[in-house]
Write a protein that holds these residues in place. Structure first.
Motif, PDB file in Angstrom:
ATOM      1  N   CYS A 149     -11.495  26.765 -22.238  1.00 41.96           N
ATOM      2  CA  CYS A 149     -12.771  26.319 -21.687  1.00 41.96           C
ATOM      3  C   CYS A 149     -13.107  24.934 -22.227  1.00 41.96           C
ATOM      4  O   CYS A 149     -13.181  24.738 -23.439  1.00 41.96           O
ATOM      5  CB  CYS A 149     -13.883  27.301 -22.050  1.00 41.96           C
ATOM      6  SG  CYS A 149     -15.467  26.865 -21.331  1.00 41.96           S
ATOM      7  N   ASP A 150     -13.304  24.002 -21.328  1.00 35.70           N
ATOM      8  CA  ASP A 150     -13.603  22.621 -21.701  1.00 35.70           C
ATOM      9  C   ASP A 150     -15.120  22.435 -21.795  1.00 35.70           C
ATOM     10  O   ASP A 150     -15.769  22.038 -20.829  1.00 35.70           O
ATOM     11  CB  ASP A 150     -12.996  21.676 -20.672  1.00 35.70           C
ATOM     12  CG  ASP A 150     -13.057  20.231 -21.099  1.00 35.70           C
ATOM     13  OD1 ASP A 150     -13.308  19.968 -22.289  1.00 35.70           O
ATOM     14  OD2 ASP A 150     -12.858  19.362 -20.235  1.00 35.70           O
ATOM     15  N   ILE A 151     -15.678  22.756 -22.964  1.00 30.48           N
ATOM     16  CA  ILE A 151     -17.115  22.627 -23.175  1.00 30.48           C
ATOM     17  C   ILE A 151     -17.433  21.164 -23.462  1.00 30.48           C
ATOM     18  O   ILE A 151     -16.887  20.589 -24.403  1.00 30.48           O
ATOM     19  CB  ILE A 151     -17.588  23.513 -24.356  1.00 30.48           C
ATOM     20  CG1 ILE A 151     -17.263  24.982 -24.083  1.00 30.48           C
ATOM     21  CG2 ILE A 151     -19.088  23.317 -24.602  1.00 30.48           C
ATOM     22  CD1 ILE A 151     -17.545  25.915 -25.250  1.00 30.48           C
TER      23      ILE A 151
ATOM     24  N   SER B 277     -25.855  26.033 -17.082  1.00 29.23           N
ATOM     25  CA  SER B 277     -27.193  26.614 -17.295  1.00 29.23           C
ATOM     26  C   SER B 277     -27.139  28.059 -17.781  1.00 29.23           C
ATOM     27  O   SER B 277     -27.856  28.433 -18.708  1.00 29.23           O
ATOM     28  CB  SER B 277     -28.029  26.521 -16.009  1.00 29.23           C
ATOM     29  OG  SER B 277     -28.270  25.175 -15.701  1.00 29.23           O
ATOM     30  N   ALA B 278     -26.291  28.866 -17.159  1.00 28.93           N
ATOM     31  CA  ALA B 278     -26.179  30.274 -17.578  1.00 28.93           C
ATOM     32  C   ALA B 278     -25.649  30.367 -19.007  1.00 28.93           C
ATOM     33  O   ALA B 278     -26.100  31.208 -19.796  1.00 28.93           O
ATOM     34  CB  ALA B 278     -25.279  31.046 -16.616  1.00 28.93           C
TER      35      ALA B 278
ATOM     36  N   LYS C  35     -18.305  32.443 -23.523  1.00 31.76           N
ATOM     37  CA  LYS C  35     -18.426  33.688 -22.754  1.00 31.76           C
ATOM     38  C   LYS C  35     -18.911  33.427 -21.330  1.00 31.76           C
ATOM     39  O   LYS C  35     -18.623  34.215 -20.428  1.00 31.76           O
ATOM     40  CB  LYS C  35     -19.375  34.658 -23.454  1.00 31.76           C
ATOM     41  CG  LYS C  35     -18.814  35.254 -24.723  1.00 31.76           C
ATOM     42  CD  LYS C  35     -19.844  36.147 -25.388  1.00 31.76           C
ATOM     43  CE  LYS C  35     -19.347  36.725 -26.686  1.00 31.76           C
ATOM     44  NZ  LYS C  35     -20.376  37.552 -27.353  1.00 31.76           N
ATOM     45  N   LYS C  36     -19.663  32.359 -21.137  1.00 36.81           N
ATOM     46  CA  LYS C  36     -20.210  32.032 -19.813  1.00 36.81           C
ATOM     47  C   LYS C  36     -19.593  30.745 -19.258  1.00 36.81           C
ATOM     48  O   LYS C  36     -20.210  30.035 -18.472  1.00 36.81           O
ATOM     49  CB  LYS C  36     -21.734  31.871 -19.901  1.00 36.81           C
ATOM     50  CG  LYS C  36     -22.486  33.151 -20.140  1.00 36.81           C
ATOM     51  CD  LYS C  36     -22.425  34.005 -18.909  1.00 36.81           C
ATOM     52  CE  LYS C  36     -23.332  35.202 -19.032  1.00 36.81           C
ATOM     53  NZ  LYS C  36     -23.324  36.009 -17.819  1.00 36.81           N
ATOM     54  N   CYS C  37     -18.389  30.453 -19.653  1.00 36.05           N
ATOM     55  CA  CYS C  37     -17.713  29.232 -19.212  1.00 36.05           C
ATOM     56  C   CYS C  37     -17.639  29.212 -17.684  1.00 36.05           C
ATOM     57  O   CYS C  37     -17.107  30.135 -17.070  1.00 36.05           O
ATOM     58  CB  CYS C  37     -16.303  29.176 -19.800  1.00 36.05           C
ATOM     59  SG  CYS C  37     -15.412  27.654 -19.409  1.00 36.05           S
ATOM     60  N   PRO C  38     -18.172  28.154 -17.062  1.00 37.12           N
ATOM     61  CA  PRO C  38     -18.097  28.075 -15.601  1.00 37.12           C
ATOM     62  C   PRO C  38     -16.660  27.866 -15.126  1.00 37.12           C
ATOM     63  O   PRO C  38     -15.837  27.268 -15.825  1.00 37.12           O
ATOM     64  CB  PRO C  38     -18.967  26.873 -15.248  1.00 37.12           C
ATOM     65  CG  PRO C  38     -19.229  26.147 -16.505  1.00 37.12           C
ATOM     66  CD  PRO C  38     -18.899  27.049 -17.645  1.00 37.12           C
TER      67      PRO C  38
END
Length: 145
Positions: A36-38, A98-99, A136-139
């Protein structure tokens, strides 16, 4: 914060796995955090001030960034409203997240969690929890594996 995030990734990922090209058709045991690329969560000024020189240890650099960003009332107390506002403002610039931000606020700001580093470090606890909640909520648009 980006430095801490990179440190966490490097700690959990061996050099052999990082250097290998990704093939989405092959199974992997890489830490899920590499998938996941945050985007960078921290503001440039506090990150720069706390990076030159980088402070040693897992807590000191995160503590520095949190203090300079106004996320702490004192060394052990999160300024919850300021941190929430920062995350929500960040989410305005990164709409897909956002989530994930709301999950981080629910899991990490509204609750007092401990990550159990050998030394107590509120900044580390909150930042680590935030990273996990966002992972956990990675788009789908940021998922790389």
């Amino acid at each position: 914060m980006k430095i801490l995030f990179c440190f966490v990734l490097l700690t959990y990922t061996s050099a052999d796995l990082i250097g290998q090209p990704r093939n989405n058709k092959e199974a992997t045991l890489k830490p899920i955090s590499t998938c996941c690329d945050i985007p960078e969560l921290g503001d440039p000024k506090p990150l720069a001030e706390c990076s030159n020189p980088k402070l040693p240890g897992p807590c000191n650099d995160v503590q520095c960034v949190f203090e300079k960003s106004g996320f702490l009332v004192d060394k052990s107390t999160l300024n919850k409203e300021t941190y929430k506002a920062h995350l929500r403002q960040w989410a305005e610039k990164h709409k897909d997240w956002s989530a994930a931000v709301e999950r981080a606020i629910e899991d990490c700001v509204d609750k007092n969690l401990r990550q159990y580093l050998d030394i107590p470090c509120t900044a580390y606890d909150v930042f680590t929890c935030t990273s996990i909640a966002m992972l956990k909520k990675c788009p789908a648009s940021s998922w790389k594996c």
